[in-house]
Design a protein around this motif. Sequence first.
Motif, PDB file in Angstrom:
ATOM      1  N   GLN A 224       0.819  -1.208   0.000  1.00 34.28           N
ATOM      2  CA  GLN A 224       0.000   0.000   0.000  1.00 34.28           C
ATOM      3  C   GLN A 224       0.855   1.261   0.000  1.00 34.28           C
ATOM      4  O   GLN A 224       0.511   2.261  -0.638  1.00 34.28           O
TER       5      GLN A 224
ATOM      6  N   GLY B  81       0.627   3.840  -2.988  1.00 29.35           N
ATOM      7  CA  GLY B  81       0.209   5.210  -2.726  1.00 29.35           C
ATOM      8  C   GLY B  81       1.216   6.214  -3.265  1.00 29.35           C
ATOM      9  O   GLY B  81       0.836   7.249  -3.832  1.00 29.35           O
TER      10      GLY B  81
ATOM     11  N   TRP C 147      -8.588   4.445  -1.293  1.00 31.86           N
ATOM     12  CA  TRP C 147      -8.022   5.645  -1.899  1.00 31.86           C
ATOM     13  C   TRP C 147      -7.903   6.779  -0.890  1.00 31.86           C
ATOM     14  O   TRP C 147      -6.994   7.599  -0.989  1.00 31.86           O
TER      15      TRP C 147
ATOM     16  N   THR D 195      -4.716   5.747   0.875  1.00 34.77           N
ATOM     17  CA  THR D 195      -3.531   5.535   0.045  1.00 34.77           C
ATOM     18  C   THR D 195      -3.155   6.765  -0.769  1.00 34.77           C
ATOM     19  O   THR D 195      -1.966   7.139  -0.819  1.00 34.77           O
ATOM     20  N   ALA D 196      -4.127   7.380  -1.409  1.00 32.57           N
ATOM     21  CA  ALA D 196      -3.849   8.529  -2.284  1.00 32.57           C
ATOM     22  C   ALA D 196      -4.990   9.538  -2.154  1.00 32.57           C
ATOM     23  O   ALA D 196      -5.900   9.574  -2.996  1.00 32.57           O
TER      24      ALA D 196
END
Length: 819
Positions: free
Chosen positions: A435, A439, A480, A483-484
């Motif tokens: 992860q 990311g 998400w 992670t981002a």
Amino acid sequence: MSRQPILQQYYTRGRQGIFRSNEGYDTVAKSTGLDNSFIKKTLHPFCVYDAPRLLQERGENDLSLYPEARVSFRAESGELVVGRSVFVGADFTGQRNTFFSHNYVIPAERRDDFIKEPAKIFGLKAFAQEHANTAGKELPMLADLPFQTGSVKDQRQWLRHIGIDERIFKQLLYAVMMSLSSKRKVYISLDGDVGAAAADARQLLELLYSCLPYEMRRHFGFLTYCNEPQSKKYIHVMFVEKGSIRPGAGFTEKDYVFDLAHERILQVDWQEGAHSYLDFAWEYVNEPRVLASFHDFCEEVLAGADTTFMLRLATYYELCALYLIEKGRFAVYEQNRAGIWQVLQYFLSQDGLVNKSRLLQLRDALFREETESLTNKKLPASEIISQMLKAYSAIPKERISTELVTFMMNVLLKGKTARQSGYVAEVYQHLSNDQELFGFLMRSVFGYKQVVKPLFEDYLADRLASFSKISQVLQEIEFWTETAPPALRNLFFMTATREKVISLFTRERQKLQAALTIHDFFERQDGVSGYADELLDELDKSLLKQIALDSLSWDDFGKIMTLLEEKPQTFTCELDLESRQKLVHISQMAILTENREVPLPEQFFRQWDEKEMAIQQKLIVNLLGRPLELDSFPLVALVFYRAELQGQDSFAYSDLLRFVGDNGGEEVLYSFIQWSMTQRMFFTGKYISPGYRQALKGLLLENRGRRLRDKEWKKRWFSVRHADFRKLLEEVRSETSSPLMKLFRGKSTALLSVIILLAAGVVGSFFLFMPDAVPVAPATPGRGETAELPYLTEPVEFVPVYQLMLEPQIRPLHRTNEF
């Protein structure tokens, strides 16, 4: 700091020894620092020699023909023991043959000096073979031991000379290495006379020993001569006299047996094929410095590993491939790229290893090789990507390589360009397993607008298309978010996830519960307020459009209110007509449940048409508890209000009373009627509304007025304080009375006179026709006379006068024959 000395011990048959005062076998001399218990427990079991059977049988006197028995092993306390036992002929008596054993005990901290230079063990020459009594029992402690190196230059040629080819050598080395990690011994019998065979055994052992990694040498024990196979503690390899291995004897059936004198190799589970380290050892059997270089590599890489791992044969198969690549033999890498990456990441992920610098350098070299291949438009295999990513994530807290991220972005772009969708999907899967790396990559993607669509939006679209449950979409959003986070500001992400949630929501059967779950999910997320608000507004619009309000329970109503009560005005404006009407219904219900005083029906329903009012009333019915309670009576009245019935009779009264009775019982029905007598909606002026009066009367007339025949209930009904209701009760009582009671109530004075006259006539007639009704006591009879029986009259049953009038049952009088 001075080094600890090397200690020594002599053992033979003498007049007396260290541990015995009479003649016999014993330690006859030792170094001062050598512990007596160590001598008895560890050294004495190896102070033994059995002369070859052939030499004994012929009474051979040439001592040089008797083989020496070299021994080496690691003691439990860590010391390295190197010794020799030799046949020395007659003892001090001149009558018995004996042997002489000389053992050196090398301290544990100096052990590596010997194992890393095999000649110090196999070329050791400072062995004694006699000890004079006059020399005393104390031996000196030594700083070093003299040795000489071997003279054989071409080991392969020498091996062929003693009948060992490449295949047998590899089998021998395999068995020796396996014996260290198993409980199986290795027994070897060489061809030739016994003396030459023993010399060859020592040289062959030195060669095999030089092929062993250092950790294996630290645990390795051997004996160069024994008259027959024996199982000795600490000994892994034993050379035995020719002809002493007897097949089927059972003693060696589980061990590795090399009866080379008879060309038999038994119990060696070695398979033909590639054996990386065995191939390497054979290739460099004449180059000990190359072998030593490999052993140094293993020693450095395995520093900190546990012993079991370091004694495993597979460990050196794997390290051999890495070593060869490090030395520039990339052909080994080309043969199995994914396998090499797997081996590399395996060693990098071992927490016990304390020195991984050479492994990391090798990782970078392999990465450069893959980068160059990618430049030449050669996509790395999916498994290579998987193992590569694991190799880069194996080191905790290691900074993520920007070169790796760029490489992975190029891999994905080239894969998409080549339209290898399956390959690209696998690469994404490998990336998402890490992860942190994933990311970092995706955050980098958002920094380049031209790659956002192919590397993020297309990937997201494929993932969303595979989801069939709302929970999967929520997990994706959470992924998400963690992670981002920039993804949540991407227009495509916001639109695609919102549409997917709404699409799956329409398929849900339990829509309210699904909506609550989604709301709860976003309440637990941080930093998603703007995106979440838009999605939840769309969700709630869909909920209003699709949910059936008349199916809601009270709990459901409370839940749906928590979702909608804080909606802004703009939310209502965006609703379609049907949904807006539902929202008004729900808002109206909120007013109804929040206020203690329920408004009058005509006020509550004034803005509803007949159809909408029916929906509202059904909703109220669903909210009513069972059995009914006192505070729900106003709601019951709302349910049975009928706007189409003008005036005060705008209720379905009969249905209302029946509903209360069915859902509350007699007690609740009584309470409701009692309550209704205080509510003006049921009255016209001072009087009960005609419709309600008629419904009440019909209720009370049921079963011939059974509710008024019970004394207790009659009191309770007449205790209701309302004149018109009491009048209604009187009417019901009158209509349910018997004909006589009605007569009494209608013409009471005239009836009373007639009843008195009739009663007098009946009584008179009764006494007129029954003169003997009262018996007279008879006289007492004299002797011989028979007593006359008295006349028995029929008993008289008292019957009320009014019953005689209504149901005359006059029976004829019975007379006797005498009358």
